[in-house]
Design an enzyme around this catalytic site. Structure first.
Site, PDB file in Angstrom:
ATOM      1  N   ALA A 634       2.836   2.817  -8.489  1.00  0.00           N
ATOM      2  CA  ALA A 634       1.475   2.313  -8.592  1.00  0.00           C
ATOM      3  C   ALA A 634       0.884   2.233  -7.212  1.00  0.00           C
ATOM      4  O   ALA A 634       1.464   1.623  -6.305  1.00  0.00           O
ATOM      5  CB  ALA A 634       1.497   0.933  -9.237  1.00  0.00           C
ATOM      6  N   LYS A 658      -1.684  11.332  -7.186  1.00  0.00           N
ATOM      7  CA  LYS A 658      -2.265   9.991  -7.083  1.00  0.00           C
ATOM      8  C   LYS A 658      -3.605  10.035  -7.769  1.00  0.00           C
ATOM      9  O   LYS A 658      -4.419  10.930  -7.486  1.00  0.00           O
ATOM     10  CB  LYS A 658      -2.476   9.610  -5.618  1.00  0.00           C
ATOM     11  CG  LYS A 658      -1.230   9.120  -4.926  1.00  0.00           C
ATOM     12  CD  LYS A 658      -1.595   8.576  -3.555  1.00  0.00           C
ATOM     13  CE  LYS A 658      -0.369   8.008  -2.884  1.00  0.00           C
ATOM     14  NZ  LYS A 658      -0.703   7.468  -1.574  1.00  0.00           N
ATOM     15  N   ASP A 751       0.608   1.338  10.188  1.00  0.00           N
ATOM     16  CA  ASP A 751       1.353   0.689   9.089  1.00  0.00           C
ATOM     17  C   ASP A 751       2.669   1.408   8.863  1.00  0.00           C
ATOM     18  O   ASP A 751       3.083   1.649   7.731  1.00  0.00           O
ATOM     19  CB  ASP A 751       0.502   0.688   7.819  1.00  0.00           C
ATOM     20  CG  ASP A 751       1.023  -0.326   6.782  1.00  0.00           C
ATOM     21  OD1 ASP A 751       1.901  -1.149   7.148  1.00  0.00           O
ATOM     22  OD2 ASP A 751       0.561  -0.278   5.632  1.00  0.00           O
ATOM     23  N   ARG A 755       8.680   1.255   3.752  1.00  0.00           N
ATOM     24  CA  ARG A 755       8.026   1.396   2.439  1.00  0.00           C
ATOM     25  C   ARG A 755       7.010   2.528   2.455  1.00  0.00           C
ATOM     26  O   ARG A 755       6.591   3.013   1.398  1.00  0.00           O
ATOM     27  CB  ARG A 755       7.374   0.076   2.009  1.00  0.00           C
ATOM     28  CG  ARG A 755       6.255  -0.360   2.918  1.00  0.00           C
ATOM     29  CD  ARG A 755       5.647  -1.699   2.547  1.00  0.00           C
ATOM     30  NE  ARG A 755       4.781  -2.114   3.657  1.00  0.00           N
ATOM     31  CZ  ARG A 755       5.199  -2.708   4.751  1.00  0.00           C
ATOM     32  NH1 ARG A 755       6.469  -3.026   4.875  1.00  0.00           N
ATOM     33  NH2 ARG A 755       4.359  -3.007   5.736  1.00  0.00           N
TER      34      ARG A 755
HETATM   35  P1  AMP Z   1       1.379   4.801  -2.254  1.00  0.00           P
HETATM   36  O1  AMP Z   1       0.144   4.450  -2.935  1.00  0.00           O
HETATM   37  O2  AMP Z   1       1.295   6.009  -1.405  1.00  0.00           O
HETATM   38  O3  AMP Z   1       1.979   3.632  -1.530  1.00  0.00           O
HETATM   39  O4  AMP Z   1       2.435   5.154  -3.425  1.00  0.00           O
HETATM   40  C1  AMP Z   1       2.941   4.226  -4.353  1.00  0.00           C
HETATM   41  C2  AMP Z   1       4.315   4.643  -4.818  1.00  0.00           C
HETATM   42  O5  AMP Z   1       4.262   5.883  -5.461  1.00  0.00           O
HETATM   43  C3  AMP Z   1       5.273   4.877  -3.688  1.00  0.00           C
HETATM   44  O6  AMP Z   1       5.928   3.681  -3.320  1.00  0.00           O
HETATM   45  C4  AMP Z   1       6.242   5.869  -4.263  1.00  0.00           C
HETATM   46  O7  AMP Z   1       7.239   5.227  -5.005  1.00  0.00           O
HETATM   47  C5  AMP Z   1       5.378   6.667  -5.151  1.00  0.00           C
HETATM   48  N1  AMP Z   1       4.955   7.897  -4.468  1.00  0.00           N
HETATM   49  C6  AMP Z   1       3.863   8.082  -3.728  1.00  0.00           C
HETATM   50  N2  AMP Z   1       3.803   9.332  -3.241  1.00  0.00           N
HETATM   51  C7  AMP Z   1       4.882   9.964  -3.729  1.00  0.00           C
HETATM   52  C8  AMP Z   1       5.386  11.288  -3.572  1.00  0.00           C
HETATM   53  N3  AMP Z   1       4.758  12.190  -2.831  1.00  0.00           N
HETATM   54  N4  AMP Z   1       6.510  11.613  -4.186  1.00  0.00           N
HETATM   55  C9  AMP Z   1       7.141  10.697  -4.930  1.00  0.00           C
HETATM   56  N5  AMP Z   1       6.712   9.448  -5.114  1.00  0.00           N
HETATM   57  C10 AMP Z   1       5.599   9.072  -4.498  1.00  0.00           C
END
Ligand code: AMP
Length: 989
Positions: A634, A658, A751, A755
């Protein structure tokens, strides 16, 4: 003839008469050193001696004072001529005698007192002896005997004496020797005397068994001559020779000249002539003839022969305590502790303990502990806390503790110790006092460095004071011309640790002082530092000045034209509109000028219409090429899904998608897409790759490469302890490489945290999460600071927290935290400490300790990233090459922090370790790699040896160019400081 029968009864009568009077005289006490071979009076029966002729000597019985019969011999043929009467003893075995003594007791009649004997009466008799090896029985030959002496009476008796009962007993002793045969006979030859042999004693002398000086000497027969016999003594039981015992045996049978002696063993004392075991309750610890001593107080022994006494329960004896000393115990705690606080120092005073434990060697030790609010366990104070006169072994009951931190809680534990405290750790007691220090001004700046000098300016930087005692608000820099003696001076203020003094006179000496300011006011000024501006080297002659002027003007015109052209083209193309001109962000990374030839990052905010930026940097994808499989996370703006992207004439790719949730505002849409605008500018294996965006249909999507293992923090937590150190270093290397790329592009992440790192199926780590304003808004770790914005405190450098000074150097700080997260498999930095405590602790110099199993070099690198002074933090390029070296030399990762923790001080302390592990690294870092072989060839093969080099050494090894010499020498100075710092910390890698 007539006389003969008459004379015998007379003689008999006389003798019996005499005997009754001389019995006391026969009671002779012989010395103990005489051994009798014959004693006629001891024989109670007939002696059986031979008389020849038979009418000569006669054996007669008598009694002594005890009425014990004794045997005597007499002869008294005084009336007849030619008397030759022999009396021979029995054979007397010689035993060990070498010389014998013959003691005769006899009476002799005065010839004058016998009528009619003139011419026939004699007043002597002869004593003779014969040596033989065996008893010859009754065989007797006169001529075989040798004469010993003619025996005459000292006093002879008369008829009158008999009447008056006067006793005239003669005693004569004769020595005979040396004797050699096994035995001998004695003979008494009478030639016409009236004699009575009352007793015959034959003896020899002996030095008898004796114990002298605890050595025993055996029976010893003296020599026959006058020389002494040397005899060695043997020590009695339970004794030892101190000096070999010896004595001499004289011919008289006396022991002479005792030499040497024996001493009773430990546990034994001299009693009589022997060594006896000490009784229970007594001990003797020394060899010697002293008495056993009673056990000292608080000690005992239940057995005999003790060398020392054991201590009672809870009593001890220190190593150096003699056995005669009482057993003692640790002292009780000091009493009445008083503390007097003065800013950041405190005077502690206390009273002596009530019980010193029975010892005089009481000293005091003061332990300083720092207690943070909310933490139950206090930690030891830093080593730079000063104790006067010292912290341990204090003989007086006071100590001054200085250089504490301002506004900090400390607990001091004061322990009284004595010689047995170490032996009874559980019995040790201390008195504790807790204090809070007051506000204090910062300590002076001590290290100032000249960075650059020109004709009319000097750039300086300095290290923060050793004890800031709070947050440094700014520095006051005061400077003046040396000649002017402070009559006129200039003051500058600087928020950071550097300043450029401009408008100075060329070739002039300036003196400068710096002082820091905190909420507590100004600290003391530094000492005066002297700097010189460069000489006015451009003094141009009048003829040439015109030429130079023309050249300069032409160059300026060309530069001006180029700049104008650049601006016009830029505006014409409408590429960027400077809405928020942020020069630093656009053109400088980490405070350094951008390197030519490297693309720079363009802030999407500089576009009037951000969607323009999206289309410039991100590819628009057709939604029909994207297949969503499942939700994997999320994000702030909507769900994050995994799916597949199939572009025409390309193979299908796994992607992350996303999405922007429905009902978004314009701003949200802009912010959402700004991530793609940023990401789209990057192209690096350790930066998450943007595949494209979907903006022309709904939902709006950002499509990136798919990272199978998701975010690094949760990935590590679910694989706790499952990777080798090299694997972890590989991940860190990837992150550093991505960050190097970003910093080279001039992009400051702000940042960086585990994470925000994504991990693919090959464990490749990629930096992600490139928001703009949202960066700090959507991060759940971000907290509001006093300066307004939201900041992920635990990951952020202090200057960014205090005054939002974000830079690649603050990213380097965050990188150090990511390293810590990686090495601890996703542990939360600073654990459960509150954000406020984290800020305070960092300010006071506390740093995260090494995670378990962390190699020393990695923790050093972390600490390097957490340098307070941001210019001292490593550049990402240094980090990458350092990690590369570690990967190439895995042995450098073998030393773990816990292995050497004993050497380092408090693990959370800041330690200024150089990044260099070899001379090659060092020279690379100052871009002087070409001299590597010169250093090595000249024998400078260690950093320590390089640190000792002078400018002459540098010239001698072949550095000819003055600029190079300068660069190397100034770097050597820094190196020297760093090594010194390490030495002070007692730490070597
Ligand atoms: P973010 O909004 O970028 O913090 O993404 C939220 C979560 O989505 C992250 O903590 C990951 O678990 C997952 N996520 C984001 N980008 C990717 C990616 N390129 N590949 C796999 N999981 C992702």
């Amino acid at each position: 003839m007539d006389c003969k029968p008459r004379a015998k009864p007379i003689l008999l009568f006389i003798l019996l008469f005499i005997l009754s009077f001389i019995r006391s005289a026969l009671l002779t006490i012989h010395p103990s050193n005489e051994v009798n071979l014959l004693d006629s009076k001891a024989s109670q029966g007939e002696l059986g001696w031979i008389s020849y002729p038979s009418h000569g000597w006669e054996e007669i019985s008598g009694v002594d004072e005890h009425y014990t019969p004794i045997r005597t011999f007499q002869v008294c043929n005084v009336m007849e001529y030619s008397q030759n009467n022999w009396l021979r003893t029995n054979w007397i075995p010689r035993q060990s005698a070498k010389k014998i003594y013959v003691e005769l007791k006899f009476t002799l009649r005065d010839c004058n007192s016998i009528p009619l004997v003139l011419g026939t009466c004699k007043e002597t008799f002869n004593l003779l002896y014969l040596e033989t090896d065996e008893d010859q029985g009754s065989r007797f030959r006169e001529h075989q005997f040798s004469k010993i002496d003619t025996i005459a009476a000292d006093e002879s008796f008369t008829q009158m004496d008999l009447g008056d009962r006067i006793l005239k007993l003669n005693t004569e002793v004769r020595e005979v020797g040396p004797l050699t045969k096994k035995g001998f006979y004695l003979a008494f030859q009478d030639v016409g005397a009236c004699v009575a042999l009352v007793s015959v004693r034959v003896y020899f002398k002996l030095c008898p068994f004796i114990v002298r000086n605890l050595a025993s000497f055996p029976d010893t027969v003296p020599m026959d001559s006058h020389s002494l016999v040397e005899v060695k003594g043997s020590c009695v039981n339970h004794s030892k020779e101190q000096e070999p015992p010896r004595m001499y045996c004289s011919t008289e049978g006396e022991w002479l000249v005792p030499i040497g002696k024996c001493l009773c063993n430990v546990g034994y004392e001299e009693r009589g002539s022997s060594c006896q075991a000490c009784r229970a309750g007594f001990y003797k610890s020394l060899l010697g003839n002293v008495q056993c001593s009673k056990c000292p107080p608080h000690s005992f022994t239940h057995h005999e022969g003790a060398l020392h006494c054991g201590c009672e329960k809870n009593y001890f004896r220190a190593d150096g305590d003699p056995p005669s000393m009482a057993c003692t115990r640790p002292p009780s705690a000091p009493r009445n502790v008083i503390s007097v606080i003065n800013e950041t120092s405190v005077i502690l005073d206390w009273s002596w303990p009530e019980d010193t434990g029975g010892r005089k060697d009481v000293t005091f030790t003061v332990l300083c502990k720092r207690c943070r609010p909310g933490q139950r366990v206090c930690e030891a104070c830093r080593s730079n806390v000063r104790f006067l006169p010292r912290a341990a072994g204090l003989q007086n009951t006071t100590v001054t503790v200085g250089d504490l931190l301002a506004h900090t809680n400390y607990t001091f534990e004061i322990e009284a110790q004595n010689g047995v405290s170490q032996l009874a750790p559980t019995m040790r007691q201390y008195a504790a006092v807790t204090i809070t220090t007051n506000q204090a001004a910062p300590s002076p700046v001590t290290v100032i460095r000249k960075d650059r000098t020109s004709r009319n300016s000097i750039s300086l930087s300095w290290l923060e004071p050793e004890r800031p005692n709070g947050i440094i608000l700014d520095y006051e820099v005061k400077y003046y011309q040396k000649q002017e003696q402070e009559t006129s001076y200039t003051i500058l203020r600087s928020k950071g640790c550097n300043v450029t003094l401009s408008g100075l006179k060329a070739d002039t000496s300036y003196l400068l002082q710096i002082r820091a300011r905190t909420a507590a006011g100004y600290g003391a000024s530094s000492r005066s530092f002297e700097f010189e501006t460069s000489p006015d080297s451009f003094s141009i002659s009048s003829e040439s000045s015109q030429v130079v002027l023309i050249a300069i003007s032409s160059a300026a015109a060309i530069i001006l034209l180029t700049v104008l052209l650049y601006i016009v083209i830029g505006r014409f193309c409408g590429y960027r509109r400077s809405k928020h001109p942020d020069e630093k962000r656009l053109h400088f990374g980490n405070g350094h000028l951008r390197l030519p030839g490297i693309r720079t990052y363009v802030d999407p905010h500089t576009y009037e219409d951000p969607s323009q930026a999206v289309h410039e940097f991100a590819k628009e994808l057709d939604a029909s090429c994207i297949a969503i499989d499942k939700v994997v996370g999320a994000g702030e703006f909507g769900e994050v899904c995994s799916g597949r992207l199939r572009l025409p004439s390309k193979k299908e790719n796994c992607v992350a998608i996303k999405t922007l949730k429905a009902g978004y505002t314009d701003k949200q849409r802009r912010d959402f897409l700004s991530e793609a605008s940023i990401m789209g500018q990057f192209d690096h294996p350790n930066i998450i790759r943007l595949e494209g965006v979907v903006t022309r249909s709904k939902p709006v999507m950002i499509v990136t490469e798919y990272m199978e293992n998701g975010s690094l923090d949760s990935f590590l937590r679910t694989h706790d302890g499952q990777f080798t150190v090299i694997q972890l270093v590989g991940m860190l290397r990837g992150i550093a490489s991505g960050m190097k790329y970003l910093s080279d592009m001039g992009y400051v992440h702000r940042d960086l945290a585990a994470r925000n790192i994504l991990v693919n199926s090959n464990l490749v780590c990629k930096v992600s999460d490139f928001g703009l304003s949202r960066v700090l808004e959507d991060d759940p770790e971000a907290a509001y600071t006093t300066t307004g914005g939201k900041i992920p405190i635990r990951w952020t450098a202090p200057e960014a927290i205090s005054y939002r000074k974000f830079s690649s150097a603050s990213d380097a700080w965050s990188y150090g935290i990511v390293m810590w997260e990686v090495m601890s498999y996703g542990e939360r930095p600073y654990w459960e400490m509150s954000n406020q405590d984290v800020i305070l602790s960092i300010e006071e110099g506390y740093r995260l300790p090494a995670p378990m199993g962390c190699p020393v070099v990695l923790h050093q690198l972390m600490l390097h990233c957490w340098q307070k002074e941001r210019s001292q933090r490593p550049k990402f390029t240094d980090v990458v090459s350092f990690l590369d070296k570690l990967i190439r030399n895995p042995s450098s990762l073998l030393a773990l922090v816990e292995d050497i923790q004993g050497l380092a001080e408090s693990p959370g302390e800041v330690v200024d370790y150089p990044m260099f592990i070899s001379i090659g690294d060092w020279l690379d870092s100052i871009k002087m790699s070409q001299y590597k072989s010169s250093f090595v060839a000249a024998g400078f093969s260690t950093l320590d040896s390089v640190a000792q080099m002078s400018i002459e050494d540098v010239r001698r090894i072949g550095v000819v160019l003055i600029g190079h010499q300068r660069r190397i020498v100034s770097s050597i100075q820094t190196l020297r400081l760093q090594l010194l710092h390490q030495q002070e910390k007692g730490f070597h890698v």
